[in-house]
Design a protein around this motif. Structure first.
Motif, short mmCIF file in Angstrom:
data_model
loop_
_atom_site.label_atom_id
_atom_site.label_comp_id
_atom_site.label_asym_id
_atom_site.label_seq_id
_atom_site.Cartn_x
_atom_site.Cartn_y
_atom_site.Cartn_z
N THR A 20 0.72 -1.21 0.22
CA THR A 20 -0.10 0.12 -0.03
C THR A 20 0.83 1.32 -0.04
N ASP A 21 0.12 2.35 -0.13
CA ASP A 21 0.98 3.93 0.13
C ASP A 21 0.95 4.23 1.38
N GLU A 22 1.45 5.52 1.49
CA GLU A 22 1.36 6.08 3.09
C GLU A 22 0.10 6.08 3.66
N ALA A 23 -0.77 6.34 2.82
CA ALA A 23 -2.04 6.41 3.67
C ALA A 23 -2.58 5.11 4.09
N ARG A 24 -1.94 4.23 3.65
CA ARG A 24 -2.49 2.63 4.18
C ARG A 24 -3.91 2.43 4.05
N ARG A 25 -4.59 2.69 3.14
CA ARG A 25 -6.03 2.53 3.14
C ARG A 25 -6.50 1.33 2.06
N GLY A 26 -5.88 1.19 0.83
CA GLY A 26 -6.03 0.23 0.07
C GLY A 26 -4.80 -0.73 -0.34
N TRP A 27 -5.03 -2.01 -0.30
CA TRP A 27 -4.16 -2.84 -0.31
C TRP A 27 -4.20 -3.92 -1.47
N ARG A 28 -2.76 -3.99 -1.91
CA ARG A 28 -2.81 -5.16 -3.20
C ARG A 28 -2.39 -6.50 -2.52
N LEU A 29 -2.88 -7.50 -2.62
CA LEU A 29 -2.47 -8.80 -1.91
C LEU A 29 -1.94 -9.35 -3.13
N ARG A 30 -0.74 -10.06 -2.78
CA ARG A 30 -0.17 -11.24 -3.85
C ARG A 30 0.22 -12.46 -3.09
N GLY A 31 0.11 -13.64 -3.65
CA GLY A 31 0.67 -14.94 -3.12
C GLY A 31 -0.39 -15.94 -3.32
N PRO A 32 -0.10 -17.21 -3.01
CA PRO A 32 1.02 -17.75 -2.28
C PRO A 32 2.36 -17.67 -3.15
N ARG A 33 3.41 -17.39 -2.44
CA ARG A 33 4.79 -17.37 -2.92
C ARG A 33 5.66 -18.54 -2.03
N ILE A 34 6.44 -19.18 -2.47
CA ILE A 34 7.33 -20.13 -1.96
C ILE A 34 6.59 -21.48 -1.95
N SER A 35 5.38 -21.49 -2.62
CA SER A 35 4.63 -22.50 -2.78
C SER A 35 3.75 -22.93 -1.35
N GLY A 36 2.55 -23.58 -1.69
CA GLY A 36 1.84 -24.05 -0.59
C GLY A 36 2.25 -25.27 0.08
N THR A 37 3.21 -25.70 -0.30
CA THR A 37 3.66 -27.15 0.63
C THR A 37 4.69 -26.72 1.61
N TRP A 38 4.92 -25.12 1.61
CA TRP A 38 5.88 -24.73 2.53
C TRP A 38 5.16 -24.15 3.77
N THR A 39 5.50 -24.18 4.88
CA THR A 39 4.99 -23.53 5.97
C THR A 39 6.07 -22.21 6.33
N VAL A 40 5.55 -21.19 6.23
CA VAL A 40 6.36 -20.00 6.54
C VAL A 40 6.27 -19.32 7.80
N TYR A 41 7.25 -19.41 8.65
CA TYR A 41 7.24 -19.01 10.10
C TYR A 41 7.44 -17.90 10.48
N SER A 42 8.14 -17.24 9.54
CA SER A 42 8.56 -15.88 9.47
C SER A 42 9.26 -15.13 8.35
N LEU A 43 9.15 -13.96 8.14
CA LEU A 43 9.67 -12.98 7.14
C LEU A 43 10.39 -11.89 7.69
N ALA A 44 11.56 -11.59 6.81
CA ALA A 44 12.37 -10.22 7.39
C ALA A 44 12.78 -9.62 6.15
N TYR A 45 12.90 -8.38 6.40
CA TYR A 45 13.39 -7.50 5.24
C TYR A 45 14.53 -7.18 5.69
N GLY A 46 15.81 -7.31 4.69
CA GLY A 46 17.26 -7.10 4.98
C GLY A 46 17.62 -5.79 4.48
N GLY A 47 16.80 -4.98 3.95
CA GLY A 47 17.12 -3.59 3.36
C GLY A 47 17.34 -2.69 4.45
N ARG A 48 18.20 -1.62 4.14
CA ARG A 48 18.09 -0.29 5.18
C ARG A 48 16.82 0.31 4.35
N ARG A 49 16.40 1.10 5.53
CA ARG A 49 15.21 2.02 4.80
C ARG A 49 15.35 2.52 3.58
#
Lengths: 355, 87
Positions: A20-49
């Protein structure tokens, strides 16, 4: 320059992303990624802001075991490895990877079950065990929980990236001054069953930074890096809960989701789904539920499934273990459903991206 | 050369492998070593610590249940099958 928010959602059946953008009102959803045979326990973003960084995912497959996955295109394509993520031929098998903590320059920490800490210095491709935390005298006191024996939180000091905290369920809180070579067990707050551990921002006194924890037996605050703990559960409808999130700027603000523990119900007291917020470091609490369901909710929120974003006002996000994702653009005052029918949600994390 | 038939869920992880790989190997353990050399990381997906086959995978050589020690001939067909494992 306008900014985008990326929500990363780990579920029982793959990873989902909402943007979404800064207003955080409308969201665009995508997925599943990594495939549904995998349980994803956590995700982390490694970039600097502001940079486009690497995304990391901790995932397990019933067939193919645990692996760390990474993506350099914000989750569209992925690579994976578990090279070196092992206790060796004579040790126990690593069952799951629970949490990932990226540091600058391709260094990443991974907490796993059975509890232990690994790190990678090449962006996730190869891993080595930081064995001191699993020393025999330490691990003998650990006890399995309903969720296994996870090392589920690794936190980095905001100004000294070598100083770490780690939480084991059920095995207490540990701190290391040197990037994980040497560890000290900190005193238990309510008990050794720590459900969530979080650092408050910019609250570093001479005694150490402020920490909060949601344990099996209450919510606790430490103003000295975990050496002493204060019970701040009074005013909450239940001492029990799984997640806890801190505010991006205010060290006195935190969020929890109290759940009934009686009879292992693990659902909101009286069925009233609510996020509870304190703005005075846990002295008083308020229930935030405008926009959340009025009908009784028989679902819970798991330990990594509540988070905040760094914008002002801060966004707050959580997902339920029945697959509903909720967002608040105004520090928890109002809520909207972003996605109503995802698989059971294990984790929600947020990153700010350049436009 | 023995022929190895890979399950779709494994090919998703290693698209370059395709569903069918020919390898020169004398045992099933050997087959997995060759697969890992050709597609780095595949060994970790099939084997647990201590080089044990992951517990929800099954192996067949020429339609007979096999272990890592089972011999593989030059015209053998090796199948890796994900067992039903719920969830």
């Amino acid at each position: 320059m306008s900014q985008r928010i990326l929500l990363m959602i780990g579920t029982k059946k793959g990873a989902f992303f909402a943007e979404t953008d800064e207003a955080r009102r409308g969201w665009r959803l995508r997925g599943p990624r990594i495939s549904g045979t995998w349980t994803v326990y956590s995700l982390a973003y490694g970039g600097r802001r502001g940079d486009r960084g690497r995304l990391y995912a901790a995932a397990s497959s019933n067939w193919y075991g645990p692996a760390v996955w990474w993506s350099d295109d914000l989750g569209e394509t992925w690579a994976h490895s578990s090279h070196g993520l092992t206790y060796g031929d004579s040790g126990p098998a690593v069952e799951q990877i629970w949490c990932l903590a990226p540091v600058d320059g391709g260094t990443v920490y991974a907490g796993v079950d059975p509890a232990g800490l690994f790190h990678s210095q090449d962006g996730g491709q190869t891993w080595s065990h930081l064995g001191a935390l699993r020393a025999r005298g330490t691990r003998d006191s650990w006890r399995r929980t309903n969720a296994g024996l996870p090392l589920h939180a690794v936190l980095l000091h905001p100004h000294d990236r070598r100083r770490l905290w780690a939480a084991v369920g059920a095995g207490g809180v540990y701190t290391s001054p040197d990037g994980g070579e040497v560890w000290t067990r900190l005193p238990d707050a309510g008990g050794p069953c720590v459900h969530a551990l979080a650092l408050a921002p910019e609250a570093t006194s001479a005694a150490g930074p402020r920490l909060y924890q949601q344990g099996h037996d209450g919510v606790f605050r430490s103003d000295d890096g975990g050496r002493t703990w204060l019970d701040v559960s009074a005013g909450l409808p239940s001492r029990f809960g799984f997640p806890l999130a801190t505010h991006p700027r205010d060290p006195r603000a935190l969020y929890v989701v109290p759940l009934d523990s009686a009879g292992a119900r693990r659902a909101p007291p009286d069925g009233r789904l609510a996020v509870w917020r304190s703005r005075d470091a846990g002295s008083t609490w308020e229930s935030l539920r405008q926009g959340l369901p009025d009908e009784p909710v028989h679902a819970g929120v798991w330990r990594a499934a509540l988070t905040t974003d760094p914008l002002d006002p801060a966004g707050v996000y959580f997902g339920t273990n029945t697959g509903q994702l909720y967002a608040s653009p105004d520090e928890g005052e109002t809520w909207t459903a972003v996605a109503p029918y995802l698989p059971p949600i294990l984790s929600v994390s947020a990153a700010v991206l350049p436009e | 050369m023995a022929t190895v038939l890979l399950p779709r869920t494994l090919v998703e992880l290693f698209p370059a492998a395709g569903g069918r790989v020919d390898v020169d190997a004398r045992s099933v353990g050997d087959v997995i070593e060759r697969l890992d050399a050709a597609y780095p990381g595949m060994g970790d997906r099939l084997l647990d610590a201590g080089s044990r086959l992951r517990r929800h995978l099954l192996l067949f050589v020429d339609q007979e249940r096999a272990t890592l020690d089972t011999a593989v001939g030059p015209r053998s067909e090796v199948r890796i099958i994900p067992a039903l494992s719920g969830g």
